[in-house]
Motif scaffolding. Structure first.
Motif, PDB file in Angstrom:
ATOM      1  N   UNK A 145       2.638  -0.840   5.408  1.00  0.00           N
ATOM      2  CA  UNK A 145       1.725  -1.940   5.734  1.00  0.00           C
ATOM      3  C   UNK A 145       1.054  -1.627   7.072  1.00  0.00           C
ATOM      4  N   UNK A 191       5.971   9.924  -1.374  1.00  0.00           N
ATOM      5  CA  UNK A 191       5.238   8.666  -1.539  1.00  0.00           C
ATOM      6  C   UNK A 191       5.851   7.599  -0.638  1.00  0.00           C
ATOM      7  N   UNK A 247      10.183   6.115  -2.928  1.00  0.00           N
ATOM      8  CA  UNK A 247      11.211   6.791  -3.731  1.00  0.00           C
ATOM      9  C   UNK A 247      12.142   7.688  -2.903  1.00  0.00           C
ATOM     10  N   UNK A 293       0.843  -1.202   0.000  1.00  0.00           N
ATOM     11  CA  UNK A 293       0.000   0.000   0.000  1.00  0.00           C
ATOM     12  C   UNK A 293       0.876   1.250   0.000  1.00  0.00           C
ATOM     13  N   UNK A 294       0.344   2.270  -0.678  1.00  0.00           N
ATOM     14  CA  UNK A 294       1.105   3.505  -0.724  1.00  0.00           C
ATOM     15  C   UNK A 294       0.282   4.625  -0.071  1.00  0.00           C
ATOM     16  N   UNK A 295       0.997   5.620   0.464  1.00  0.00           N
ATOM     17  CA  UNK A 295       0.321   6.787   1.018  1.00  0.00           C
ATOM     18  C   UNK A 295       1.243   7.983   0.796  1.00  0.00           C
ATOM     19  N   UNK A 296       0.642   9.146   0.660  1.00  0.00           N
ATOM     20  CA  UNK A 296       1.429  10.346   0.449  1.00  0.00           C
ATOM     21  C   UNK A 296       1.627  11.045   1.795  1.00  0.00           C
ATOM     22  N   UNK A 335      -0.787  10.958   9.678  1.00  0.00           N
ATOM     23  CA  UNK A 335      -1.552  10.556   8.499  1.00  0.00           C
ATOM     24  C   UNK A 335      -2.375   9.297   8.790  1.00  0.00           C
ATOM     25  N   UNK A 336      -1.786   8.401   9.553  1.00  0.00           N
ATOM     26  CA  UNK A 336      -2.464   7.142   9.882  1.00  0.00           C
ATOM     27  C   UNK A 336      -3.487   7.348  11.001  1.00  0.00           C
ATOM     28  N   UNK A 337      -3.524   8.583  11.487  1.00  0.00           N
ATOM     29  CA  UNK A 337      -4.444   8.923  12.587  1.00  0.00           C
ATOM     30  C   UNK A 337      -4.223   8.017  13.803  1.00  0.00           C
TER      31      UNK A 337
END
Lengths: 253, 477, 379
Positions: free
Chosen positions: A13, A9, A60, A1-4, A81-83
């Motif tokens: 997991x 980027x 990256x 899974x990717x998240x910004x 971001x993951x709260x």
């Protein structure tokens, strides 16, 4: 899974359920290095988060010469971001440990507990050997600056660095500048700022971050327990998974 | 002459050893091959040099020799220039020119000396010992003679007889006096049956080997043009193989009725086998597919249901003969049937293997026109989506080369959908045969066999049957 | 006389490396094995340099990294159009693009070949363009009454202008779980499955990182995912219906699709290769196989495909409905493993593709594209 995260980027997991635990990998590794540990923590009732640091695995390169501080900021932003409201523990290996030490000491990371496995951060005292290598390297740089010797330079560099035992540097490639930035930084004084309960897991025969580093950390961190795993090396959680995880389980109860 | 310089390449000594190894250190064949080669870069095509101890030793010797030649040439040249004796310069130049031949022939000398002084006396001793062992042994002896199909017959016999008896058989291709003698030394002494494959290359071979093994029963698998050059004539080949009659009584010599050269010879006995019968046994209900072959055998009240993993109608006769022979030695019908079921295709002999839903039949050890005919007959009736036939043609056909290959081409034309020819000197003859029969399928000529074999998966699709027959080693062009 | 085929691979695409394997193992080798073609390899680097050298046919060159040296030392390719298509002065008869993703599979290269007037293998420019935009492909399918799963789309600019509004718009008009995808990229890069608004927002950010157009689709329930290779111009035919199998994850990730595979055949009907794990042929509930094949052929025609393509379908196994998902103008390794199982060897496959390219080119040559007029005289 990717998240910004902060425009960066990030491959990550998220597994399991229960109190949150974040795992930070070492230099040259990826989140995959914790497959076994993550599975175990999921089984013992945790939500396990892990991600590839920028420049490693599937995340990256950050595009700039980061140092430890930027990795700390990114980790903090990832948590946000993951709260993740409450972080039960953050565990890190080697370079990941470095990020934890700086992050916690500066108040950017606020886990309830810390697990440092063969953490980096103590800058080795310059030995005669290192000094000699530095001198040789500098001379080499001047000599091979002559036209037509660029190819020779690369080969010599390789020989020299492998003789000096800095294999990470060679494999760093595009990450070389970041590598230099991070190892230049000595984190000893940050250790004194850490007040949370801390578990130090060290391999008896660690040659990258020797056991003496672990002992220094134990002295400086207010509430630290040092578990030495016999026969194990730098990748202590791999060399003796059973022993490492026993210590971690006891610490996380 | 254009490629003379290739003899000065650093790989040259290795090429020489490769040629020696590929000809199994038979010096005559090695030298004949050597003189046929012009471009030495193109010799090692099919495999690489197998670095055995022998090769290492010889390579060392070659290097020393090369060094010595270089030393002499160098010294002479230096001396010639220093003293301005140009005759000497001329000599050293000629020496340099012939130096590749010095190496090529020089390497023969130690091999010949080693054979004369060490190997030959030792072999004599081994054979003498073996003769003693075999004379004292009480087992039934079965000899297998013929130009082709000996290994198949031997392995089938071993499998079937092994169901009820203690059996030993010559391993692999150990079918010379020395091979058989080495085998004799491994015997326990309590075997019930011994099976010997008798090799033949020149007149008198079968007689000589028969004296050694003293056979009670024999199977003659068939005769063809194999080793024609060393026999001199086909009559000699037939005569040599029939030398077995001097040792085995007519009622114990099973002969292949489907081999014209056997059938045409003046025969003392009538113990024949074919796909219709084996001795008094009648064969019926023959069926063969990629999975194996089945048929029934009947003699008065006795009957057997034979089922083996071998494929192709051509093996029915010899299979029936083996069953009949086993029965005559007292093996029960049930044991024979069980033994036959255990027979799997032998490596590289009509040996099928699956590949991505297709079947590849490896028949690369087959090197005679009877085998070609048998393989093509099988392929023709196989019912495959595409019947693909891969061959370089046959070696050692002497003056009949053109005729044999045109015949093969004609046979291919009526049997397959796709033919792949490994290019060599006989390719044109096969193509002529194809053309004569107005071949409508696809023709592909391949110049690099290794490349083709390694990428075979690109060439096949589900439902194909690919028959790969014969395989040329580099020492034929 | 052997025809000369130029094979193009690599390219400025996220699927650069996969393209190399497609070209070397599934195009160049079989073309050469057929004995009918001389192959000229054309490698396009990640930064868009064109290089041609026979050395490029060896996969070891790429796996060892020596390719960088070769690229540095080789002169860039020159292409001329007058008097036929010439590459470094050598006349080319047919072009064979073995490229995946952007600047290759997306119609760009096809446009160049059309300008040059040379036959080329695979989909034409228009079909490639449609196929490479997942939104456009679905819109064309819908217009042709081919069912697709419900979707919405947005541009990156629209998303970045008001992230919350766009996220809400999606969440309000579709039912979770959803798939968020960059509209243009091939393989599974940047694709996320989401179950709530928070995840949706994060996934939109990631998709916007990769592409300037984003598509969000409703997940099909009771899902069976299948893919069907199709080949032909006027009368296309299909290979076998294949069901890609994910391993641990419910979802087919990039790693799974291209990296974890690579094993050999394992057990009946299970195929693991460059495309990962799959069931071949797929075992579908009765009636669905013919329905799937019918849908695949309908998509192929509706989008104007010629040469070859691989159609991906989503099947609701309970409702027995087949939805068009997306189409791949040049599937990885040509999906040769599937064609082979359907009775078409890889050598036959590439020969057929070259033949189809020539056929299409001959047809197009017959069309009148210019005419004389008096238009210019008025000036």
């Amino acid at each position: 899974m990717k998240v910004l995260v902060n425009g960066q980027l990030i491959e990550y997991r998220k597994e399991g359920g229960g109190p949150a635990v974040l795992l930070l990998h070492g230099w040259g590794a990826t989140l995959g290095t914790f497959d076994q540990l993550a599975a175990h923590l999921v089984k013992t009732g945790h939500t396990v988060y892990r991600f590839d640091f920028p420049g490693f695995g599937s995340s990256p390169h950050p595009g700039a010469a980061w140092s430890v501080g930027e990795y700390v900021d990114l980790t903090a932003a990832f948590i946000e971001k993951m709260k993740i409201k409450k972080l039960k523990a953050v565990a890190g290996h080697s370079f990941g440990g470095r990020v934890i030490i700086k992050g916690v000491a500066t108040g950017k990371l606020r886990p309830e507990r810390l697990i440092l496995m063969a953490a980096a951060g103590i800058r080795p005292k310059p030995t005669f050997k290192k000094a000699a290598f530095t001198a040789i390297a500098k001379t080499g740089k001047v000599v091979t600056a002559l036209p037509g010797l660029a190819g020779v330079r690369q080969k010599l560099q390789k020989k020299l660095y492998s003789a000096a035992g800095s294999s990470d540097y060679l494999q760093a490639g595009a990450m070389q500048q970041i590598f230099i930035n991070t190892i230049k930084e000595d984190l000893t004084e940050y250790l004194d700022e850490i007040t949370q309960p801390t578990l130090l897991v060290w391999g008896e025969h660690d040659t990258e971050t020797p056991l003496s580093d672990g002992k220094i950390m134990q002295q400086h961190i207010a509430s630290a327990e040092l578990v030495v795993v016999p026969q194990a090396g730098h990748f202590v959680y791999d060399d003796d998974f059973g022993a490492s995880v026993t210590a971690i389980d006891r610490f996380l109860i | 002459m254009k490629y003379f310089w290739t003899r000065f390449l650093p790989s040259y000594p290795k090429v020489l050893l490769y040629m020696l190894q590929d000809t199994e250190y038979k010096l005559g064949r090695y030298l004949r091959w050597y003189h046929r080669v012009s471009d030495f870069r193109r010799v090692m095509k099919r495999r690489t040099l197998d670095m055995t101890n022998k090769v290492r030793l010889l390579l060392g010797a070659l290097c020393v020799l090369a060094f010595l030649v270089a030393l002499v040439v160098g010294t002479m040249t230096y001396w010639a220039i220093a003293t301005e004796t140009f005759e000497l310069l001329f000599i050293s130049a000629s020496l340099l020119l012939v130096s590749p031949f010095i190496l090529a022939y020089g390497i023969v000398a130690p091999l010949f000396l080693g054979w004369l002084l060490i190997q030959k006396p030792r072999e004599k001793m081994i054979i003498a010992t073996a003769q003693k062992i075999l004379n004292q042994h009480s087992a039934q002896r079965i000899a297998i003679v013929g130009s082709f199909g000996k290994t198949t017959a031997k392995e089938m016999l071993r499998s079937v007889l092994g169901e009820g008896l203690r059996v030993a058989a010559t391993p692999g291709n150990m079918n010379t006096a020395i091979g058989i003698s080495r085998f004799a030394r491994t015997l326990q002494g309590n075997e019930d049956v011994l099976i010997f494959e008798l090799g033949e290359e020149k007149v008198g071979d079968v007689r000589r080997l028969s004296r050694l093994v003293r056979p009670d029963v024999a199977v003659m698998t068939g005769i063809n043009e194999a080793h024609l050059s060393s026999f001199g004539s086909l009559e000699n080949t037939v005569g040599t193989i029939f030398e077995i009659e001097e040792f085995v009584s007519p009622q114990h010599l099973y002969k292949n009725a489907e081999s014209p050269l056997v059938k045409r010879h003046k025969n003392k006995s009538k113990l024949w086998f074919s796909k219709k019968a084996a001795g008094e046994w009648r064969v019926s209900h023959v069926s063969t597919s990629i999975e194996g072959t089945t048929f029934n055998m009947k003699r008065k009240k006795d009957s057997m249901q034979i089922q083996t993993g071998l494929i192709g109608e051509h093996i029915v006769g010899v299979t029936a003969a083996v069953a009949a022979l086993a029965h005559s030695l007292g093996v029960s019908v049930a044991d024979i049937e069980r033994g036959m079921r255990k027979v799997r295709p032998f490596e590289h002999r009509m040996d099928p293997r699956p590949m991505h839903g297709a079947w590849i039949i490896d028949d690369t050890y087959n090197g005679n026109s009877q085998g070609v005919a048998a393989g093509l007959a099988f392929l023709k009736k196989s019912g495959a989506r595409r019947r693909v036939y891969v061959t370089p043609g046959l070696v050692e056909q002497g003056s009949k080369t053109q005729e044999v290959h045109e015949e093969i081409g004609a046979r291919i034309a009526s049997s397959v959908d796709v033919v792949v020819l490994m290019q060599n000197s006989v390719t044109e003859y096969i193509k002529a045969g194809l053309k004569k029969r107005n071949f409508k399928g696809k023709l592909l000529e391949v110049s690099d066999p290794l490349q083709f074999y390694t990428n075979l998966d690109q060439f096949v699709a589900a439902g194909d049957i690919v028959l790969m027959q014969n395989d040329w080693t580099d020492n034929y062009q | 006389m052997k025809k000369t085929v130029a094979v193009y691979f690599g390219g400025r695409s996220t699927e650069h490396d996969i393209s190399i394997i497609t070209a070397l193992s599934s195009v160049i080798k079989p073309l050469e094995m057929s004995g009918q073609f001389t192959v000229v390899p054309v490698y396009i680097t990640k930064d868009g340099r064109w290089v041609s050298d026979n050395l490029l046919k060896d996969v070891a060159l790429f796996s060892s990294g020596r390719i960088d040296d070769v690229v540095r030392k080789t002169k860039p390719v020159t292409v001329t159009f007058d008097g036929g298509f010439r590459l470094n002065g050598k006349k080319i008869d047919i072009n064979f693009p073995a490229m995946h993703g952007s600047y290759g599979e997306d119609g760009s290269l096809m446009g160049l070949f059309r300008m040059a007037g040379i036959p080329f293998v695979g989909a034409d420019m228009d079909a490639s363009v449609i196929a490479m935009d997942k939104v456009l492909a679905k819109q064309v399918a819908e217009a042709n009454k081919i069912p697709t799963s419900k979707f919405v789309f947005m541009t990156r600019d629209a998303f970045l202008a008001d992230q919350d509004k766009e996220t809400k718009r999606v969440a309000d008009s579709l039912r979770f779980p959803l798939f968020v995808k960059p509209a243009h990229l091939g393989s599974s890069i940047g694709i996320t499955r989401v179950v709530d608004t928070d995840e949706l927002h994060n996934a939109l950010e990631v998709a916007a990182y990769y592409d300037n157009k984003i598509i969000v689709e409703e997940a099909v329930s009771n899902l069976i995912e299948v893919t069907i290779p199709v080949m032909g111009n006027k009368t296309p035919s299909t290979a076998l219906v294949e069901r890609p199998l994910a391993t641990a994850d419910e979802f087919f990730d990039f790693d799974n699709k291209y990296i974890r595979g690579g094993g050999k055949k394992s057990g009946a009907g299970k195929y693991t290769g460059a495309q990962g794990y799959s069931e071949l042929p797929a075992k579908l509930p009765t009636g669905l196989e013919s329905n799937a094949i019918k849908t695949a052929l309908a998509v192929y025609k509706a989008l104007g495909f010629q040469g070859t393509a691989r159609i991906d379908l989503l099947i609701d196994s309970k409702a027995k409905k087949v939805y068009f998902n997306e189409v791949n103008p040049l599937p990885g390794s040509l999906y040769a493993h599937n064609w082979r199982a359907a009775g078409v060897s890889t050598v036959e496959l590439v020969q057929d593709l070259v033949h189809l390219a020539e056929q299409r080119h001959a047809e197009q040559a017959k069309l009148q594209t210019t005419f004389s007029s008096s238009f210019l005289r008025q000036f």
